[in-house]
Design a protein around this motif. Sequence first.
Motif, mmCIF file in Angstrom:
data_model
loop_
_atom_site.group_PDB
_atom_site.id
_atom_site.type_symbol
_atom_site.label_atom_id
_atom_site.label_comp_id
_atom_site.label_asym_id
_atom_site.label_seq_id
_atom_site.Cartn_x
_atom_site.Cartn_y
_atom_site.Cartn_z
ATOM 1 N N MET A 144 0.785 -1.205 -0.115
ATOM 2 C CA MET A 144 0.094 0.034 -0.061
ATOM 3 C C MET A 144 0.876 1.351 0.016
ATOM 4 N N LEU A 145 2.052 1.368 0.605
ATOM 5 C CA LEU A 145 2.845 2.260 0.770
ATOM 6 C C LEU A 145 3.313 2.769 -0.819
ATOM 7 N N ALA A 146 3.561 1.534 -1.467
ATOM 8 C CA ALA A 146 4.299 1.831 -3.069
ATOM 9 C C ALA A 146 3.037 2.676 -3.535
ATOM 10 N N ALA A 147 1.731 2.078 -3.508
ATOM 11 C CA ALA A 147 0.811 2.529 -4.073
ATOM 12 C C ALA A 147 0.365 4.099 -3.818
ATOM 13 N N VAL A 148 0.505 4.425 -2.342
ATOM 14 C CA VAL A 148 0.078 5.630 -2.061
ATOM 15 C C VAL A 148 1.045 6.690 -2.532
ATOM 16 N N ILE A 149 2.655 6.336 -2.948
ATOM 17 C CA ILE A 149 3.457 7.085 -3.410
ATOM 18 C C ILE A 149 3.443 7.333 -4.713
ATOM 19 N N ALA A 150 3.068 6.213 -5.548
ATOM 20 C CA ALA A 150 2.351 6.098 -6.995
ATOM 21 C C ALA A 150 1.253 7.168 -7.154
ATOM 22 N N LEU A 151 0.214 7.129 -6.244
ATOM 23 C CA LEU A 151 -0.888 7.935 -6.321
ATOM 24 C C LEU A 151 -0.597 9.462 -6.161
ATOM 25 N N VAL A 202 2.248 10.772 -6.950
ATOM 26 C CA VAL A 202 3.103 11.151 -8.050
ATOM 27 C C VAL A 202 2.184 11.511 -9.379
ATOM 28 N N LEU A 203 1.274 10.482 -9.433
ATOM 29 C CA LEU A 203 0.381 10.565 -10.505
ATOM 30 C C LEU A 203 -0.647 11.486 -10.698
ATOM 31 N N GLY A 204 -1.091 11.947 -9.453
ATOM 32 C CA GLY A 204 -2.166 12.718 -9.075
ATOM 33 C C GLY A 204 -1.865 14.090 -9.000
ATOM 34 N N PRO A 205 -2.606 14.853 -7.892
ATOM 35 C CA PRO A 205 -2.247 15.957 -7.726
ATOM 36 C C PRO A 205 -1.267 16.760 -6.992
ATOM 37 N N HIS A 206 -0.352 15.802 -6.494
ATOM 38 C CA HIS A 206 0.425 16.147 -5.403
ATOM 39 C C HIS A 206 -0.161 16.558 -4.259
ATOM 40 N N SER A 207 -1.126 15.666 -3.709
ATOM 41 C CA SER A 207 -1.912 15.691 -2.593
ATOM 42 C C SER A 207 -2.199 14.544 -1.903
ATOM 43 N N PHE A 208 -2.255 14.391 -0.430
ATOM 44 C CA PHE A 208 -2.842 13.256 0.214
ATOM 45 C C PHE A 208 -4.314 13.492 0.489
ATOM 46 N N ARG A 209 -4.690 14.643 0.337
ATOM 47 C CA ARG A 209 -6.009 14.909 0.951
ATOM 48 C C ARG A 209 -7.141 13.768 0.243
ATOM 49 N N TRP A 263 -3.103 -1.324 -11.379
ATOM 50 C CA TRP A 263 -2.042 -1.618 -10.235
ATOM 51 C C TRP A 263 -1.898 -0.836 -8.697
ATOM 52 N N LEU A 264 -2.401 0.110 -8.941
ATOM 53 C CA LEU A 264 -2.886 0.958 -7.554
ATOM 54 C C LEU A 264 -3.813 0.354 -6.622
ATOM 55 N N PHE A 265 -4.913 -0.144 -7.364
ATOM 56 C CA PHE A 265 -5.933 -0.903 -6.669
ATOM 57 C C PHE A 265 -5.437 -1.985 -6.038
ATOM 58 N N LEU A 266 -4.616 -2.869 -6.762
ATOM 59 C CA LEU A 266 -4.101 -3.881 -6.360
ATOM 60 C C LEU A 266 -3.100 -3.712 -4.936
ATOM 61 N N GLY A 267 -2.447 -2.633 -4.938
ATOM 62 C CA GLY A 267 -1.586 -2.315 -3.823
ATOM 63 C C GLY A 267 -2.375 -1.971 -2.602
ATOM 64 N N PHE A 268 -3.598 -1.410 -2.695
ATOM 65 C CA PHE A 268 -4.446 -0.940 -1.494
ATOM 66 C C PHE A 268 -5.066 -2.301 -1.345
ATOM 67 N N PHE A 269 -5.737 -2.976 -2.206
ATOM 68 C CA PHE A 269 -6.370 -4.181 -2.001
ATOM 69 C C PHE A 269 -5.581 -5.275 -1.237
ATOM 70 N N ARG A 276 -13.811 2.714 1.693
ATOM 71 C CA ARG A 276 -13.467 4.151 1.420
ATOM 72 C C ARG A 276 -12.408 4.362 0.452
ATOM 73 N N TYR A 277 -11.351 3.532 0.235
ATOM 74 C CA TYR A 277 -10.384 3.632 -0.600
ATOM 75 C C TYR A 277 -10.162 2.883 -1.988
ATOM 76 N N CYS A 278 -10.491 1.627 -1.840
ATOM 77 C CA CYS A 278 -10.556 0.850 -3.114
ATOM 78 C C CYS A 278 -11.559 1.496 -3.921
ATOM 79 N N LEU A 279 -12.912 1.444 -3.606
ATOM 80 C CA LEU A 279 -13.800 1.754 -4.403
ATOM 81 C C LEU A 279 -14.025 3.218 -4.602
ATOM 82 N N GLY A 280 -13.574 3.866 -3.557
ATOM 83 C CA GLY A 280 -13.714 5.667 -3.740
ATOM 84 C C GLY A 280 -12.483 6.210 -4.595
ATOM 85 N N LEU A 281 -11.491 5.597 -4.577
ATOM 86 C CA LEU A 281 -10.201 6.253 -5.407
ATOM 87 C C LEU A 281 -10.105 5.498 -6.643
#
Length: 507
Positions: free
Chosen positions: A178-185, A187-194, A210-216, A261-266
């Motif tokens: 999940m940490l790898a997916a959080v970092i990738a998100l 970088v790929l997203g708006p450079h925010s964690f909110r 791939w990001l889904f799998l990291g969280f899942f 919250r996260y897999c479905l929401g993001l």
Amino acid sequence: MPWLTVIGAVPLVGTAVIAALPKERPELAKRTALATTLVVLALTCVVAARFNVNGPRFQFTEDVKWIPAFGIHYALGVDGIAVVLLLLTAVLWPIVILASWQECEESRRSVKTYLGLFVSMETVLIGVFAATDLFLFYALFEVMLIPMYFIISSRGTARSSYAAMKFLLYSLAGGLLMLAAVIALYVLGPHSFRYADLTGLHLPTTDERWLFLGFFAAFAVKAPLWPLHTWLPDAVTEGPVGGSVLLVGVLDKVGTFGFLRYCLGLFPQASHWFAPVVIVLAVIAVLYGALQAIGQRDLLRLMAYVSVSHFGLISLGIFAFTSQGQSGATLYMVNHGFSTGALLLIVGFLIARHRTRGIHDFGGIQQVAPILAGTFLLACLSGLALPGLNTFVSEFLVLVGTFTRYKVAGGLATVGIILASIYMLVMYQRTMTGPVSPRARESRDLSLRERFVIAPLVAVIVALGFYPGPILDIIKPAVAATLQQTHDTDPQPVVQPAAIAIRGGSS
């Protein structure tokens, strides 16, 4: 008033007070721990009462820049799903503290260390459910492993150390993905964690999967979902019963909460793409957990496999992508905590009296301890989802929500519910009925303290069985928001042409 920060800070203050107490005052440490958790319960009830079901999705929000250079915020807020899980946490914690009144003295650690671990862990769980910044959520997600590791290993045996290490390694492996997916998100997203900044992103299809799998993976370990469940039977069996109640009743809900919250929401598109696989895993978990429970001879191990089966049902409801399924799954998270918590606590009372976990070592308990047997019967009936008790509505909603999209999966899950009747009633029959076993002859009924422990759970089991409406009213808006994020609506009923013709002719 920053309600969520205050609620999370109270256990930290209580932990500090417990740490400052002399070792020679174990009773004072117990009273301090109990008082701390009761204050948290009172404050959480205030938050739940003030939660506006017709208001914005996230309420009681707080947002302060924490590490501005990386877009990290100290951001808190709760939706309906988080509110009911906070209530579950706040109710179970003082019950477990009171139930562990004698158990904490048998730990290899001092009473104040043992209770300090329990109380401090409540802060972490409150933060996990309330965090609306992904970095903050991940940090707390990992921190909660530390007190639970020491609680599981508190017996000091080789088996408890093995179980604690297995729990830690499984959880860390999932957390690293999940940490790898959080970092990738980031970088790929708006450079925010909110969370608000990360929803609605249009990611490349491959990246999103791939990001889904990291969280899942992290949440599937925590849930635990088959086949990543193997750490749970060891942890429940070898850890103290109070720790097992919190592990199964609350900590494991972080996994299913993360699915919603996260897999479905993001990652809505990836969630749909992987849904058939998750449905298959959930159905296997329902049936596998039930069959394993039927074959167990160890009471605690049986409870662990019961939870594997129930978490399969919760996952099934979440990935059915229907309002009934997800509302039922969320309600099941709450009801499972109360019903399985009651079962584990009563099993703990039996083990404390007779120093054995073997089902065949008991028998005839109802003749010498009728109140204990009666409460155990009620908890067993709740575990098999008897109509009129709390889990029935949860399972009914999950199955209805699943049938509308996945009829075969819904049918197979129903088999798991039939199997639940077998393992629950057989367990009760072998431990409570029949001739009085040699171990049971000297058994005693529930003490006054034990009755105070079980009474709130019995009340909740009955109350939510007859009137789950207030909890469902809180849950539904958050579920509707989740379905909106995944672009889902409930399937419309199909009306057969013949039926239309018949109605037209009769009119």
